[in-house]
Every structure is written in structure tokens, then in C-alpha cells.
Design an enzyme around this catalytic site. Structure first.
Site, PDB file in Angstrom:
ATOM      1  CB  SER A   1      49.966   3.064 -38.619  1.00  0.00           C
ATOM      2  OG  SER A   1      49.570   2.022 -39.502  1.00  0.00           O
ATOM      3  CD  GLU A   2      53.059  -0.626 -41.387  1.00  0.00           C
ATOM      4  OE1 GLU A   2      53.010   0.026 -40.327  1.00  0.00           O
ATOM      5  OE2 GLU A   2      53.254  -1.856 -41.415  1.00  0.00           O
ATOM      6  CB  SER A   3      47.787   3.110 -42.850  1.00  0.00           C
ATOM      7  OG  SER A   3      47.704   3.662 -41.556  1.00  0.00           O
TER       8      SER A   3
END
Lengths: 240, 220
Positions: free
Chosen positions: B48-50
Site C-alpha cells: 500500500s502506498e501508505s
């Protein structure tokens, strides 16, 4: 040199009008320097340019927010008419029926927006901190975000030239700092914080805890002390 | 009106595409539902780009942690083997070709596999987020969406009229009535939802579809 400040107000007190700031907040309160943002709102500096993933969502959606909490984000600076421009990848509410303060201000032409793909935003900030003035990325070629920018072909594929971003100040949220300013982050709250901290002339960090030198194992330090200028510890009654 | 498949069934069909060992990034909306339908025996590594890799299930009620979210804002359970990193690393993984599959929502997909998923022009402003990076960087882009918009218009179009996310990036489209592959010649209908004929799907689609040999019912 003492980097430890006793209050958030004191730590932001010299931020003048027209400053450029980097403020994390992937979206939720984790990773958002809520207390420094509140202090900046109270200080009232105007005509700020803010580089951030969002333009403030907390007042309309509970993204990554624990039940029953209404966190602080840069939306309060928009509401207080302190921002003239936002550079962001996710500037508006996902739900058009619940517009954010930024979207309302944008509709009235009170604020400007530079929309940047999230990976390009991260890399522009990284480049700013690393002394790279510009770079080519495949992201955004053939779309509106590359309009007016140089396109160059490498090995048969097209790339767009993007320029670095720097700031006067960064407002950073970390987990722990030692007394020298060596930082560690917690979980997904690292994301933009550990990049932004490198790209500002003055980086101001709020942390859960300031610990003695040596209490953070050297090989686990995320951000070495040279990037950190001011540290404030979050107290019991502050936002977390 | 014929029955259309619900969001969970769309996600379940997409999940069938994921291979053992794939590194997968799921977008907001229907795509975020896919992780719960990966068949037993397959190991999928979620990114996830988080700034997290190899996450597992969502956090249980009462155990949410605001420092543990995915890019859809969902709270993740802490699991052994997950790692955290900066946004610049998260996107280096994406652009650098380290993500096998991304599943994205869409407003429009063209017959060339062009994707438009970030702005409805009438709103005048939109969220690009990480979609443009994922569309150019992931090795395979699967779109999971409703076949038609709220007014019944086909979201599969000859040419995107909404602002583009990326050109010719989509390889498979899974909707609430069909599975369609993007091939050089155009869009090839592979599967129809139960009760739908290929002609009925064509009448809901503004692009002339290529009817594959042996079109099947949705296989889950």
C-alpha cells in the site's frame, strides 16, 4: 545546541507570512503534526504555500481516524484563510456531496492548487532534500499533469521532467526523538514525514517521547539528527 | 432489468486473477474488497502506498491503530513480516516495476486500455492520489468497476472524455456483468454474468466487443 522546545507555540513562532511549508498527513491523524498545525493556526501567519498529500480531509471524512475522534489537519489553516496555495495529490473529499474547506475556497478562487501525482510528489520532495534539481518520471505522461513540461524518450518510453520541491519549514510527526534529534517513526506514519524532514530549511518535529541519547538503537534510527532542527514532546493534554 | 453482480462478487472474480507470490496493490472502492477473496493456498503480498508491505487482515473492532493504515484508510492488524517505509520508497517500488498487479477503480476505460479514474470534469477538481503512478508502474493493471454509470451510460468507451490517468495501461476489465480483456485488436469479451447473453452485454457497451471463442459464464 539545544533543539528541544517546551511548547508548540514557541517552536513555530518565527514562521513568517509567505512561507512555504511541508506538512505530512497522508490523510489520517497518524503522521500528522496536529499540535504544530494548531500552533501555526494560533500564530496566524498568512499567504502560506503548503506542500502536503491532502489539502485537509479531517473535517469531512474520518479517514484513518479512530472512532469518536475529530483530528486536526491543514484544513484548519484553510478555514482560517492562512493558505494561498496547496501542492497536493489528494486535495478534495472523495465524496463530492461533502466538500472540504479547501474545495469551497478553491471554488471561490481564494486558494490555488498544484495537483501532483502522489509518487511524483514524494520524489520531488526527496529530490529537494537530496540536491537533485529535477528528474524524469513516466508518471503522468499523456495526461493534464504533464502539460507544458518537457517530455523526453529513454529506451523507447516517454518520461516527463519534474522539478524538486523545497520548503522553508517542515512540520513533522515522529514517534521518538533522542535529545540530539535522531528520529524513529511508527508504522505507516513514516510515509511523507521521513521525506519532508530532509527538504526544509527548518524542520520542526513533534514526538510522543524525547529519550536520552543511546535509548534508540543506532542501527534503527530512521532520520539522522542533521535533518532535525526543533523537537517538541507531546504532553498528556495534547492531540495525538 | 437483469440482475447485476454485487461489489463483492466483482472483487471475488478479480481475486481469482491473482497468482501465488504476486505483489498486489489494491485501490479504493471495489478493489479494496479483493483481499478477502484470495483462495486458500495462494500467498499474495499486499503493498500500500501508505508505506506498508505484506499486510494481512483488517484490525478487529477496538484494536484499531492510527499508525497502521492502508491507502484506503482502513485499519490493519499488526502481523509478523510486515514492513514500513517512506512514501518515496513506496513509489520507488511502484515505478520501479516491483508491483505485479494493481486493481483500480475507473470512471472510463477506452478500447485501447486508456484509463480515466480521477476526475469527473463537471466537478472541476479531483484526487489523483497514487493512481497515475500505479497505472504506469504495475506490471498488470486490472480495472474493477460497475459496467455503467449512474445514468446507465457505458463506462467502456471508444475514447475517454474524462481526464486520463494513463494511456493504454489496462489489461483486464471486470464489471458487474462481464469480464473483458484488452487485446491489440480491441476489447474481447471473455465471460458474461449469469443470465446475460453476449448480445445483451454488447447493448450495454459503447465499444464494439470482440466475441471470444467459447465465452463462458462468470467463473468464480
Amino acid at each position: 545546541m539545544n533543539k528541544i522546545f517546551n511548547s508548540f507555540e514557541e517552536a513555530v513562532s518565527d514562521i513568517p507570512d509567505n512561507s512555504t511549508l511541508m506538512i505530512d498527513g497522508f490523510a489520517g491523524p497518524g503522521g500528522t503534526s496536529q499540535n504544530l498545525i494548531t500552533a501555526l493556526r494560533n500564530l496566524g501567519s498568512k499567504d502560506l504555500t503548503v506542500i502536503s498529500n491532502t489539502a485537509g480531509l479531517a473535517s469531512v471524512i474520518g479517514f484513518g481516524t479512530l472512532p469518536g475522534k475529530t483530528p486536526v489537519d491543514i484544513g484548519i489553516l484553510v478555514e482560517n484563510h492562512q493558505i494561498k496555495k496547496v501542492i497536493a495529490s489528494f486535495p478534495v473529499s472523495p465524496s463530492p456531496s461533502r466538500p472540504t474547506a479547501f474545495e469551497k475556497a478553491y471554488a471561490k478562487h481564494e486558494v490555488e492548487l498544484e495537483l501532483v501525482p502522489q509518487g511524483t510528489l514524494a520524489e520531488r520532495i526527496r529530490a529537494g532534500g537530496a540536491g537533485i534539481p529535477a528528474f524524469f518520471t513516466p508518471t503522468g505522461v499523456g495526461t493534464t499533469v504533464s502539460e507544458g513540461k518537457e517530455i523526453r524518450e529513454f529506451q523507447g518510453k516517454q518520461y516527463v521532467l519534474e522539478t524538486a520541491l523545497k520548503a522553508d519549514y517542515a512540520l513533522i510527526r515522529a514517534y521518538k526523538s533522542d535529545k540530539l534529534g535522531n528520529l524513529i517513526y511508527r508504522g505507516t506514519s513514516k510515509n511523507f514525514n521521513s521525506v519532508m524532514v530532509t527538504a526544509a530549511a527548518t524542520s520542526i518535529v513533534e514526538v510522543d517521547k524525547i529519550v536520552n541519547i543511546g535509548e534508540i538503537e543506532s542501527s534503527l534510527i530512521d532520520t539522522p539528527l542533521i535533518y532535525v532542527d526543533r523537537i517538541v514532546e507531546i504532553k498528556e493534554n495534547n492531540e495525538r | 432489468m437483469k440482475d447485476r453482480l454485487n461489489r463483492e462478487i466483482i472483487a471475488m472474480r478479480v481475486a481469482k486473477e491473482l497468482q501465488d507470490g504476486d505483489v498486489v496493490n489494491l485501490g479504493i472502492g471495489i478493489p479494496s474488497l479483493c483481499s478477502q477473496f484470495v483462495p486458500e493456498g495462494k500467498t499474495v503480498i499486499y503493498h500500500s502506498e501508505s508505506g506498508v508491505l505484506n499486510y494481512g487482515p483488517m484490525a478487529e473492532d477496538g484494536l484499531e491503530d492510527q499508525d497502521l493504515i492502508n491507502a484506503s484508510g482502513q485499519f490493519l492488524a499488526p502481523v509478523d513480516g510486515m514492513s514500513f517505509f517512506s512514501s518515496s520508497d513506496a513509489f520507488a517500488m511502484i515505478r520501479g516495476g516491483h508491483i505485479d498487479v494493481t486493481v483500480l477503480g475507473a470512471l472510463q476505460v477506452s478500447k485501447f486500455g486508456d484509463l480515466a479514474n480521477w476526475m469527473i470534469p463537471s466537478r472541476g477538481i479531483g484526487n489523483v492520489g497514487g493512481g497515475m503512478d500505479l497505472a504506469v508502474g504495475a506490471k498488470k493493471v486490472i480495472v474493477a468497476m460497475e459496467h455503467n454509470d449512474k445514468n446507465g451510460a457505458s463506462k467502456i468507451v471508444n475514447e475517454c472524455t474524462f481526464p486520463l490517468t494513463s494511456k493504454s495501461c489496462v489489461s483486464l476489465i471486470v464489471t458487474d456483468i462481464a469480464v473483458i480483456e484488452v487485446v491489440r485488436e480491441g476489447l474481447k469479451l471473455l465471460e458474461c454474468a449469469p443470465g446475460w447473453t453476449k448480445e445483451e452485454i454488447q447493448s450495454e457497451t459503447s465499444v464494439e466487443l470482440i466475441f471470444a471463442e467459447g465465452i463462458q459464464e462468470f467463473s468464480l
